[in-house]
Write a protein that holds these residues in place. Structure first.
Motif, PDB file in Angstrom:
ATOM      1  N   ASP A  15      39.983  42.694  47.413  1.00 39.85           N
ATOM      2  CA  ASP A  15      40.258  43.916  46.706  1.00 39.85           C
ATOM      3  C   ASP A  15      39.465  44.182  45.438  1.00 39.85           C
ATOM      4  N   GLY A  16      38.862  42.574  44.981  1.00 36.29           N
ATOM      5  CA  GLY A  16      38.162  42.960  43.712  1.00 36.29           C
ATOM      6  C   GLY A  16      36.914  43.117  43.807  1.00 36.29           C
TER       7      GLY A  16
ATOM      8  N   PHE B 195      37.081  40.793  40.445  1.00 35.36           N
ATOM      9  CA  PHE B 195      37.755  41.230  39.400  1.00 35.36           C
ATOM     10  C   PHE B 195      38.512  42.623  39.766  1.00 35.36           C
ATOM     11  N   ILE B 196      39.741  42.581  39.225  1.00 30.01           N
ATOM     12  CA  ILE B 196      40.810  43.573  39.575  1.00 30.01           C
ATOM     13  C   ILE B 196      41.653  43.993  38.383  1.00 30.01           C
ATOM     14  N   TYR B 197      41.737  45.154  38.079  1.00 28.86           N
ATOM     15  CA  TYR B 197      42.356  45.793  36.843  1.00 28.86           C
ATOM     16  C   TYR B 197      43.917  45.775  37.131  1.00 28.86           C
ATOM     17  N   LEU B 198      44.935  45.197  36.776  1.00 35.06           N
ATOM     18  CA  LEU B 198      46.260  45.418  37.179  1.00 35.06           C
ATOM     19  C   LEU B 198      46.945  46.185  36.189  1.00 35.06           C
TER      20      LEU B 198
ATOM     21  N   SER C 202      55.417  48.630  32.770  1.00 34.44           N
ATOM     22  CA  SER C 202      55.779  48.748  31.449  1.00 34.44           C
ATOM     23  C   SER C 202      54.517  49.267  30.514  1.00 34.44           C
ATOM     24  N   GLY C 203      53.431  49.504  30.988  1.00 36.17           N
ATOM     25  CA  GLY C 203      52.406  50.016  30.465  1.00 36.17           C
ATOM     26  C   GLY C 203      51.317  49.149  29.831  1.00 36.17           C
ATOM     27  N   ARG C 204      51.335  48.059  30.374  1.00 32.87           N
ATOM     28  CA  ARG C 204      50.382  46.650  29.976  1.00 32.87           C
ATOM     29  C   ARG C 204      49.262  47.007  31.278  1.00 32.87           C
ATOM     30  N   GLY C 205      48.047  46.631  30.832  1.00 31.97           N
ATOM     31  CA  GLY C 205      47.131  46.144  31.687  1.00 31.97           C
ATOM     32  C   GLY C 205      46.492  44.990  31.735  1.00 31.97           C
ATOM     33  N   PHE C 206      46.135  44.323  32.830  1.00 37.22           N
ATOM     34  CA  PHE C 206      45.477  42.983  32.847  1.00 37.22           C
ATOM     35  C   PHE C 206      44.248  42.944  33.937  1.00 37.22           C
ATOM     36  N   LEU C 207      43.215  42.469  33.304  1.00 40.84           N
ATOM     37  CA  LEU C 207      41.990  42.264  34.075  1.00 40.84           C
ATOM     38  C   LEU C 207      41.932  40.616  34.456  1.00 40.84           C
ATOM     39  N   ILE C 208      41.928  40.747  35.709  1.00 41.40           N
ATOM     40  CA  ILE C 208      41.940  39.410  36.497  1.00 41.40           C
ATOM     41  C   ILE C 208      40.467  39.152  37.046  1.00 41.40           C
ATOM     42  N   GLY C 209      40.114  37.981  37.355  1.00 38.62           N
ATOM     43  CA  GLY C 209      38.962  37.600  38.031  1.00 38.62           C
ATOM     44  C   GLY C 209      38.508  36.118  37.914  1.00 38.62           C
ATOM     45  N   SER C 210      37.207  35.900  38.046  1.00 41.54           N
ATOM     46  CA  SER C 210      36.495  34.696  37.587  1.00 41.54           C
ATOM     47  C   SER C 210      35.231  34.714  37.116  1.00 41.54           C
ATOM     48  N   LEU C 211      34.683  34.024  36.496  1.00 39.13           N
ATOM     49  CA  LEU C 211      33.432  33.822  35.957  1.00 39.13           C
ATOM     50  C   LEU C 211      32.957  32.482  36.293  1.00 39.13           C
TER      51      LEU C 211
ATOM     52  N   VAL D 111      35.719  48.398  38.657  1.00 36.68           N
ATOM     53  CA  VAL D 111      36.914  47.534  38.977  1.00 36.68           C
ATOM     54  C   VAL D 111      37.808  48.539  39.475  1.00 36.68           C
ATOM     55  N   PRO D 112      38.651  48.334  40.543  1.00 36.54           N
ATOM     56  CA  PRO D 112      39.788  48.741  41.173  1.00 36.54           C
ATOM     57  C   PRO D 112      40.894  48.659  40.317  1.00 36.54           C
TER      58      PRO D 112
END
Length: 175
Positions: A38-39, A52-55, A59-68, A141-142
């Motif tokens: 999905d990323g 990379f995905i932006y979840l 509750s109104g929080r955002g999280f960028l996940i992925g790998s470098l 990023v989705p």
């Protein structure tokens, strides 16, 4: 009679080749590199950004996940720059990746990068990944939420972790 058979055979062979030869020179989609997830992914000079995905949580929080992934023999600092779609303000996140190492955000025991929530699920968020003074790569990023069970579980885990950003410097908006 022989000429008719020869002409009919030639016509059939030409017709068969002309209708089936399209794929011989066409662009075969399965041979094109793609991210089977999905990323999104981009390649910088020495560092690869993967999945990379932006979840976004309820509750109104955002999280960028992925790998470098750093393929260089020395440590690299990567600037991840988020662009607010409404104000065009940019927020910079600086991340150091050790030589030959992979740095995960949001899984494998590592915190995600906490993000402002501006986009809604189904949209894309604009990020720039910079390894030097020039813009190396742009990534859309989705933006996803907890609709799918695997992301719902991950969002719940990330909300429990809510750690400070992984920057050597605090993220500050720049224009």
């Amino acid at each position: 009679m022989f000429v008719r058979r020869l002409a009919a055979t030639a016509l059939i062979a030409t017709l068969a080749l002309s209708t089936s030869a399209c794929s011989l020179s066409g662009n075969v989609a399965s041979l094109q590199p793609y991210s089977p997830s999905d990323g999104q992914q981009v390649n910088l000079e020495s560092v690869k950004a993967r999945n990379f995905i932006y979840l976004v949580s309820d509750s109104g929080r955002g999280f960028l996940i992925g790998s470098l992934v750093n393929q260089a023999a020395e440590a690299k600092v990567v600037k991840i720059q988020y662009v607010d779609p409404n104000s065009q303000a940019k927020t910079d996140y600086f991340v150091e990746v050790a030589p030959g190492a992979k740095l995960d955000f949001g899984y494998n025991g590592n915190p995600a990068i906490s993000m402002p929530v501006v986009e809604v699920p189904g949209q894309t968020a604009l990020f720039y990944f910079l390894e030097s003074d020039t813009v190396n790569a742009e990534m859309k990023v989705p933006v996803l939420d907890g609709t799918l069970s695997e992301y719902k579980t991950l969002i719940q885990l990330l909300e429990q972790q809510v750690a400070p950003t992984t920057n050597p410097e605090e993220a500050e908006p720049t224009n």
